[in-house]
Design a protein around this motif. Structure first.
Motif, PDB file in Angstrom:
ATOM      1  N   LYS A  19       0.870  -1.181   0.000  1.00  0.00           N
ATOM      2  CA  LYS A  19       0.000   0.000   0.000  1.00  0.00           C
ATOM      3  C   LYS A  19       0.904   1.227   0.000  1.00  0.00           C
ATOM      4  N   ILE A  62      -1.089  -1.035  -4.296  1.00  0.00           N
ATOM      5  CA  ILE A  62      -2.350  -0.308  -4.150  1.00  0.00           C
ATOM      6  C   ILE A  62      -1.980   1.123  -3.759  1.00  0.00           C
ATOM      7  N   GLY A 114      -2.865   4.903  -2.386  1.00  0.00           N
ATOM      8  CA  GLY A 114      -3.824   5.671  -1.595  1.00  0.00           C
ATOM      9  C   GLY A 114      -4.306   6.911  -2.340  1.00  0.00           C
ATOM     10  N   GLY A 115      -5.319   7.539  -1.768  1.00  0.00           N
ATOM     11  CA  GLY A 115      -5.951   8.677  -2.441  1.00  0.00           C
ATOM     12  C   GLY A 115      -5.314  10.018  -2.170  1.00  0.00           C
ATOM     13  N   ILE A 167     -13.008   5.587  -4.018  1.00  0.00           N
ATOM     14  CA  ILE A 167     -12.406   4.496  -4.789  1.00  0.00           C
ATOM     15  C   ILE A 167     -12.112   4.950  -6.220  1.00  0.00           C
ATOM     16  N   MET A 227      -8.956   6.730  -6.152  1.00  0.00           N
ATOM     17  CA  MET A 227      -7.823   5.800  -6.123  1.00  0.00           C
ATOM     18  C   MET A 227      -7.480   5.284  -7.517  1.00  0.00           C
ATOM     19  N   THR A 261     -10.357   2.785   4.248  1.00  0.00           N
ATOM     20  CA  THR A 261      -9.568   3.544   3.284  1.00  0.00           C
ATOM     21  C   THR A 261      -8.690   2.568   2.517  1.00  0.00           C
ATOM     22  N   SER A 262      -7.715   3.096   1.822  1.00  0.00           N
ATOM     23  CA  SER A 262      -6.827   2.240   1.031  1.00  0.00           C
ATOM     24  C   SER A 262      -6.046   1.254   1.894  1.00  0.00           C
ATOM     25  N   ILE A 275      -8.407  -1.634   2.079  1.00  0.00           N
ATOM     26  CA  ILE A 275      -8.548  -2.173   0.721  1.00  0.00           C
ATOM     27  C   ILE A 275      -7.327  -3.010   0.362  1.00  0.00           C
ATOM     28  N   ALA A 276      -6.128  -2.501   0.671  1.00  0.00           N
ATOM     29  CA  ALA A 276      -4.910  -3.280   0.419  1.00  0.00           C
ATOM     30  C   ALA A 276      -4.915  -4.565   1.235  1.00  0.00           C
TER      31      ALA A 276
END
Length: 197
Positions: free
Chosen positions: A9, A39, A41-42, A68, A71, A128-129, A132-133
């Protein structure tokens, strides 16, 4: 079962750093062989979305999917910074036999496929990411999840303290409970790291 897959991430706080591409390449060069799945992040773009949500009171689901989509943009940005990397838009297109390359996963399609299932992540700012990761790492049976950030945790590192301090999102301890996690300060000259207990 774990295998030689490393999910990474990349923290959004690193996106505006001029040294990002060089430092990411340098870090990858000293890692044990594995298929590297990134992955992104935003970063500041998602923070602007949070501000918009705070003023307009968007639904949790709307905010989640807009974040998303952001991202997807930051994944494309990093793919532009590192042209030797491959931008992948579906999990089934990842090549887990590639140990010498970097694959950047745009997770939007994967998350939309999973949404509504028992395993899917909730649509909330608690996710958050980071989470998600973690979800991607779980699905890929990754050997480890690496959080590349701008700093290391300031408290003794366990999942609860990481969430409490804001180092990771509030859902992360659930998303990552079965994973081996490593936190790395990409800005540190020696890539300082810690493994949460």
């Amino acid at each position: 079962m774990t295998r030689a897959v490393r999910v990474i991430k990349l923290g959004g706080s690193l996106l505006a750093w001029p040294e990002l591409a060089a430092r990411l390449r340098a870090w990858l060069a000293v890692q044990p062989p594995a298929a590297n799945i990134l992955i992104v992040g935003g970063g500041a773009l998602v923070e602007k979305l949070r501000e918009l949500d705070a003023s307009q009171a968007l639904s949790s689901e709307t905010s989640h999917w807009l974040a998303i989509r952001v991202m997807s943009i930051t994944a494309a940005v990093v793919a532009g910074l590192i042209p030797e990397a491959t931008l992948v838009e579906a999990m089934e297109h990842l090549d887990l036999s590639k140990f010498s390359s970097l694959q950047i996963l745009d997770a939007q399609y994967f998350l939309s496929q999973e949404y509504g299932s028992a395993e899917s992540l909730p649509a909330s700012w608690d996710v958050t990411s980071d989470s998600i990761a973690a979800r991607v790492a779980e699905v890929l049976h990754a050997g480890e999840l690496v959080l590349l950030k701008s700093s290391l945790p300031t408290e003794p590192a366990n999942f609860e303290s990481l969430a409490r301090s804001g180092y990771v999102d509030a859902y992360f301890r659930r998303a990552a409970q079965t994973l081996v996690v490593r936190c790395v300060n990409l800005r540190s000259p020696e890539f300082a790291q810690v493994r949460p207990a």
